[in-house]
Design a protein around this motif. Sequence first.
Motif, PDB file in Angstrom:
ATOM      1  N   TYR A 285     -90.161 115.813  79.601  1.00  0.00           N
ATOM      2  CA  TYR A 285     -91.364 115.002  79.753  1.00  0.00           C
ATOM      3  C   TYR A 285     -90.956 113.723  80.478  1.00  0.00           C
ATOM      4  O   TYR A 285     -90.096 112.976  80.000  1.00  0.00           O
ATOM      5  CB  TYR A 285     -91.987 114.693  78.387  1.00  0.00           C
ATOM      6  CG  TYR A 285     -92.503 115.941  77.695  1.00  0.00           C
ATOM      7  CD1 TYR A 285     -93.694 116.531  78.095  1.00  0.00           C
ATOM      8  CD2 TYR A 285     -91.776 116.532  76.661  1.00  0.00           C
ATOM      9  CE1 TYR A 285     -94.165 117.677  77.473  1.00  0.00           C
ATOM     10  CE2 TYR A 285     -92.233 117.677  76.031  1.00  0.00           C
ATOM     11  CZ  TYR A 285     -93.430 118.250  76.445  1.00  0.00           C
ATOM     12  OH  TYR A 285     -93.896 119.394  75.838  1.00  0.00           O
TER      13      TYR A 285
ATOM     14  N   VAL B 283     -87.083 109.577  81.464  1.00  0.00           N
ATOM     15  CA  VAL B 283     -87.206 110.749  80.598  1.00  0.00           C
ATOM     16  C   VAL B 283     -87.776 110.316  79.251  1.00  0.00           C
ATOM     17  O   VAL B 283     -87.134 109.593  78.491  1.00  0.00           O
ATOM     18  CB  VAL B 283     -85.850 111.456  80.396  1.00  0.00           C
ATOM     19  CG1 VAL B 283     -86.024 112.687  79.507  1.00  0.00           C
ATOM     20  CG2 VAL B 283     -85.250 111.847  81.737  1.00  0.00           C
ATOM     21  N   VAL B 284     -88.985 110.756  78.960  1.00  0.00           N
ATOM     22  CA  VAL B 284     -89.644 110.407  77.706  1.00  0.00           C
ATOM     23  C   VAL B 284     -89.106 111.254  76.558  1.00  0.00           C
ATOM     24  O   VAL B 284     -88.910 110.768  75.444  1.00  0.00           O
ATOM     25  CB  VAL B 284     -91.170 110.591  77.840  1.00  0.00           C
ATOM     26  CG1 VAL B 284     -91.876 110.300  76.520  1.00  0.00           C
ATOM     27  CG2 VAL B 284     -91.720 109.700  78.948  1.00  0.00           C
ATOM     28  N   GLU B 285     -88.867 112.536  76.843  1.00  0.00           N
ATOM     29  CA  GLU B 285     -88.419 113.451  75.779  1.00  0.00           C
ATOM     30  C   GLU B 285     -87.808 114.695  76.414  1.00  0.00           C
ATOM     31  O   GLU B 285     -88.223 115.130  77.492  1.00  0.00           O
ATOM     32  CB  GLU B 285     -89.599 113.864  74.897  1.00  0.00           C
ATOM     33  CG  GLU B 285     -89.254 114.805  73.754  1.00  0.00           C
ATOM     34  CD  GLU B 285     -90.490 115.312  73.009  1.00  0.00           C
ATOM     35  OE1 GLU B 285     -90.391 116.378  72.379  1.00  0.00           O
ATOM     36  OE2 GLU B 285     -91.551 114.659  73.096  1.00  0.00           O
TER      37      GLU B 285
ATOM     38  N   ARG C 119     -81.029 108.474  76.605  1.00  0.00           N
ATOM     39  CA  ARG C 119     -81.000 107.092  77.121  1.00  0.00           C
ATOM     40  C   ARG C 119     -81.020 107.097  78.646  1.00  0.00           C
ATOM     41  O   ARG C 119     -80.156 106.530  79.300  1.00  0.00           O
ATOM     42  CB  ARG C 119     -79.755 106.377  76.598  1.00  0.00           C
ATOM     43  CG  ARG C 119     -79.707 106.245  75.076  1.00  0.00           C
ATOM     44  CD  ARG C 119     -78.468 105.509  74.627  1.00  0.00           C
ATOM     45  NE  ARG C 119     -77.258 106.251  75.003  1.00  0.00           N
ATOM     46  CZ  ARG C 119     -76.019 105.771  74.877  1.00  0.00           C
ATOM     47  NH1 ARG C 119     -75.832 104.538  74.432  1.00  0.00           N
ATOM     48  NH2 ARG C 119     -74.980 106.509  75.210  1.00  0.00           N
TER      49      ARG C 119
ATOM     50  N   TRP D 193     -85.195 115.557  71.566  1.00  0.00           N
ATOM     51  CA  TRP D 193     -84.551 114.254  71.484  1.00  0.00           C
ATOM     52  C   TRP D 193     -84.986 113.378  72.656  1.00  0.00           C
ATOM     53  O   TRP D 193     -85.547 113.862  73.636  1.00  0.00           O
ATOM     54  CB  TRP D 193     -83.029 114.394  71.449  1.00  0.00           C
ATOM     55  CG  TRP D 193     -82.367 114.876  72.702  1.00  0.00           C
ATOM     56  CD1 TRP D 193     -81.789 114.127  73.683  1.00  0.00           C
ATOM     57  CD2 TRP D 193     -82.199 116.250  73.121  1.00  0.00           C
ATOM     58  NE1 TRP D 193     -81.258 114.922  74.675  1.00  0.00           N
ATOM     59  CE2 TRP D 193     -81.499 116.225  74.360  1.00  0.00           C
ATOM     60  CE3 TRP D 193     -82.572 117.476  72.566  1.00  0.00           C
ATOM     61  CZ2 TRP D 193     -81.164 117.389  75.045  1.00  0.00           C
ATOM     62  CZ3 TRP D 193     -82.239 118.639  73.259  1.00  0.00           C
ATOM     63  CH2 TRP D 193     -81.546 118.587  74.473  1.00  0.00           C
ATOM     64  N   ARG D 194     -84.725 112.101  72.513  1.00  0.00           N
ATOM     65  CA  ARG D 194     -85.038 111.127  73.558  1.00  0.00           C
ATOM     66  C   ARG D 194     -83.732 110.566  74.104  1.00  0.00           C
ATOM     67  O   ARG D 194     -83.056 109.777  73.439  1.00  0.00           O
ATOM     68  CB  ARG D 194     -85.920 110.001  72.999  1.00  0.00           C
ATOM     69  CG  ARG D 194     -86.255 108.924  74.035  1.00  0.00           C
ATOM     70  CD  ARG D 194     -87.279 107.951  73.479  1.00  0.00           C
ATOM     71  NE  ARG D 194     -88.571 108.600  73.295  1.00  0.00           N
ATOM     72  CZ  ARG D 194     -89.592 108.045  72.672  1.00  0.00           C
ATOM     73  NH1 ARG D 194     -89.478 106.837  72.155  1.00  0.00           N
ATOM     74  NH2 ARG D 194     -90.733 108.694  72.550  1.00  0.00           N
TER      75      ARG D 194
ATOM     76  N   ASP E 195     -91.919 110.148  82.768  1.00  0.00           N
ATOM     77  CA  ASP E 195     -92.921 109.132  83.058  1.00  0.00           C
ATOM     78  C   ASP E 195     -93.088 108.995  84.574  1.00  0.00           C
ATOM     79  O   ASP E 195     -92.604 109.838  85.342  1.00  0.00           O
ATOM     80  CB  ASP E 195     -92.579 107.805  82.382  1.00  0.00           C
ATOM     81  CG  ASP E 195     -91.286 107.170  82.900  1.00  0.00           C
ATOM     82  OD1 ASP E 195     -90.848 107.532  84.014  1.00  0.00           O
ATOM     83  OD2 ASP E 195     -90.729 106.297  82.203  1.00  0.00           O
TER      84      ASP E 195
END
Length: 265
Positions: free
Chosen positions: A89, A17-19, A13, A10-11, A91
């Motif tokens: 993941y 955090v990209v994923e 909010r 999930w992504r 950024d």
Amino acid sequence: MAAQPEVSAWRPRIPGVVEVFHAHFTEYAYPMHVHEAWTLLIVDDGAVRYDLDRHEHGTPHDTVSLLPPNVPHNGSPATPHGFRKRVLYLDATHLGDDLIGPAVDGPDLRDPVLRLRVGQLHGALAQPGDELEAESRLTFVGERLRRHLRPHLAAAEPRSDPALARSLRELLDEHVTDGLRLDDAARLLHVHPAHLVRAFSTAYGIAPHQYLMSRRVERARWLLLEGRAPGEVASAAGFFDQAHLTRHFKKLVGVTPGRYRVSAR
């Protein structure tokens, strides 16, 4: 017969955090590939063997692995029963390109405190409504990762700053229901997010996200004593949903909102 893979992604909010990716693989092996984002990996069961920059690495249970963006790597089970992993993941918000070289040289970090904090961050990311906690934990995870990759960076010591702590408390009091992003608070108060959390925790003995949840539970108690239903109280007190209210209410009060409402009547 091999067990079927278990995957959850999930992504959230949360800026940076990209994923979020959780998986249990028994036989699957990743071919060489790259990610545009940083890969922050912990293994809860089993172990992973992987190649990065033509060198073999592994993930013992107490290791945090940080794989830099755009550097080819693969991955395969290092035990007969496969592995269970949790991955973030990220950024460049918390990790800049200047850290890619050190991460290639030493991607596996043996640090029990970092391992614990990454696990706690996953726990916060799994709960909608706990974004302030997740942002705070991510800030400290990023800070500790940077110190590993740049050992000359001095560790920040908690500093007393009661005026700053009071300013953040006032902001939190103004946003009990609608919530407050850590980055927004830091921008408004012109400080680094990590310093803001440290100043508040040092002054009040409680983290900002714990203070905010305490205020929300307090508001929920008032509304329940008025006879309002838990589902209605959840949104009125700033919780994501009734389950979010129930989890934090029971943690702080000892009973569910429904039982509290009935006992009060």
